[in-house]
Design a protein around this motif. Structure first.
Motif, PDB file in Angstrom:
ATOM      1  N   LEU A  91       9.337  -7.109  -0.454  1.00  0.00           N
ATOM      2  CA  LEU A  91       9.326  -7.435   0.483  1.00  0.00           C
ATOM      3  C   LEU A  91      10.118  -6.562   2.235  1.00  0.00           C
ATOM      4  CD1 LEU A  91       7.607 -10.753   0.053  1.00  0.00           C
ATOM      5  CD2 LEU A  91       6.913  -8.363  -0.904  1.00  0.00           C
ATOM      6  N   SER A 146      -2.775  -0.747   1.377  1.00  0.00           N
ATOM      7  CA  SER A 146      -1.157  -1.264   1.173  1.00  0.00           C
ATOM      8  C   SER A 146      -0.503  -0.029  -0.320  1.00  0.00           C
ATOM      9  CB  SER A 146      -0.969  -2.642   0.216  1.00  0.00           C
ATOM     10  OG  SER A 146      -1.720  -3.302   0.912  1.00  0.00           O
ATOM     11  N   VAL A 162       2.333  -4.621   2.095  1.00  0.00           N
ATOM     12  CA  VAL A 162       2.297  -4.945   0.729  1.00  0.00           C
ATOM     13  C   VAL A 162       1.770  -5.819   0.596  1.00  0.00           C
ATOM     14  CG1 VAL A 162       3.871  -6.080  -0.564  1.00  0.00           C
ATOM     15  CG2 VAL A 162       4.933  -4.872   1.364  1.00  0.00           C
ATOM     16  N   ARG A 203       0.690  -9.283  -2.066  1.00  0.00           N
ATOM     17  CA  ARG A 203       1.510  -9.469  -2.327  1.00  0.00           C
ATOM     18  C   ARG A 203       0.521 -10.449  -2.988  1.00  0.00           C
ATOM     19  NH1 ARG A 203       4.022 -11.892  -6.561  1.00  0.00           N
ATOM     20  NH2 ARG A 203       5.658 -13.742  -6.060  1.00  0.00           N
ATOM     21  N   VAL A 224       3.048  -8.250   5.084  1.00  0.00           N
ATOM     22  CA  VAL A 224       2.700  -8.456   4.033  1.00  0.00           C
ATOM     23  C   VAL A 224       1.956  -9.420   3.749  1.00  0.00           C
ATOM     24  CG1 VAL A 224       3.938 -10.184   1.952  1.00  0.00           C
ATOM     25  CG2 VAL A 224       5.540  -8.925   3.620  1.00  0.00           C
ATOM     26  N   VAL A 279       2.151  -0.728  -1.633  1.00  0.00           N
ATOM     27  CA  VAL A 279       3.118  -1.342  -2.072  1.00  0.00           C
ATOM     28  C   VAL A 279       2.472  -2.269  -2.975  1.00  0.00           C
ATOM     29  CG1 VAL A 279       5.559  -2.668  -2.812  1.00  0.00           C
ATOM     30  CG2 VAL A 279       5.226  -0.134  -0.896  1.00  0.00           C
ATOM     31  N   CYS A 280       2.379  -2.913  -4.043  1.00  0.00           N
ATOM     32  CA  CYS A 280       2.084  -4.271  -4.818  1.00  0.00           C
ATOM     33  C   CYS A 280       2.789  -5.359  -5.447  1.00  0.00           C
ATOM     34  CB  CYS A 280       0.942  -3.693  -4.954  1.00  0.00           C
ATOM     35  SG  CYS A 280      -0.647  -5.217  -6.155  1.00  0.00           S
ATOM     36  N   ALA A 334      10.277  -2.868   1.764  1.00  0.00           N
ATOM     37  CA  ALA A 334       9.101  -2.215   2.833  1.00  0.00           C
ATOM     38  C   ALA A 334       8.868  -2.179   3.577  1.00  0.00           C
ATOM     39  CB  ALA A 334       7.492  -2.727   1.189  1.00  0.00           C
TER      40      ALA A 334
END
Length: 250
Positions: A66, A27, A76, A78, A3, A29-30, A69
């Protein structure tokens, strides 16, 4: 999988670091705070990135995203508004990730107070006028302030104050600060610094609340207070650059 807590800066898509942009691109995932972010920042993400707006989520719900993922083998991004070192809930989030065994790292960003000062074209530390900047906030519907960190105590230093999360209490704080700074002390309010909607209000502790209320500002603004903000402020020149200063030959 990791993350990445990333300072999104004050909001402008071109005020992220090179490292931040690279992490966003890689990444899948955001998670981002839609309240404070210019949507153009998300254009740095790759096509197909899972985008999750956290503005309506609590900390446990954010943590669930989080952890899920991570378990799916996905990095991720973040995004934190400004810089993660200030008012980002980094401590609470990383504590939860540690408990789940999820690795994380931090990439700094341009803090909101620095973007506000840049918008004003103002240095917050002026030789022999003020050499300190206090980053703080006021309390309204928020976590209690420590007893040793009253606004009065900070005001007695006469340092430049950068007040976050304070815009809805401008009238109260202006009256309180005037006791130490004087009612004629310069104040600047910068709303959404660096973003297309940026708005700058300049005044004094005597009149800034009237301007804020007239503009209807309720969030996403930094309040700067101090004599360094004075137009044409008189000061000595810094010793660092003085012609008579002895410099090393190296």
């Amino acid at each position: 999988m990791t993350v990445h807590f990333i300072g999104a800066g004050p909001g402008a898509a071109d005020l992220l670091t090179v490292r931040a942009v690279e992490l966003l691109r890689n990444s899948p995932v955001c998670l981002y705070a839609g309240t404070y972010l210019d949507p153009d920042v998300l254009a740095h993400c790759a096509p197909g990135t899972e985008l999750i707006d956290t503005q309506h989520l609590n900390l446990d719900q954010i943590t669930d995203h989080l952890v899920r993922a991570h378990r799916a083998g996905r990095d991720v991004a973040r995004l934190c508004s400004g810089d993660p070192s200030i008012y980002s809930a980094l401590t609470e989030q990383t504590r939860r990730l540690d408990a789940h065994g999820v690795p994380w790292d931090v990439t700094p960003g341009v803090p909101a107070y620095a973007a506000a000062a840049a918008a004003l074209g103002t240095e917050l530390t002026v030789p022999e006028v003020v050499q300190s900047v206090v980053l703080t906030r006021t309390q309204a519907r928020s976590t209690a302030m420590p007893g040793t960190e009253s606004l009065n105590a900070f005001a007695r230093t006469r340092a430049t104050l950068a007040l976050h999360l304070a815009i809805t209490r401008t009238r109260t704080l202006a009256a309180e600060l005037a006791e130490e700074y004087g009612s004629d002390c310069p104040v600047a309010v910068v709303y959404r610094a660096s973003q297309p909607e940026q708005l700058i209000l300049r005044g004094t502790l005597a009149d800034i609340a009237d301007q804020v209320e007239a503009a209807g500002l309720r969030q996403a603004a930094v309040v700067l207070v101090g004599r360094a903000l004075e137009t044409g402020v008189s000061c000595t020149e810094s010793h660092l650059y003085a012609p008579g200063r002895v410099r090393s030959a190296e």
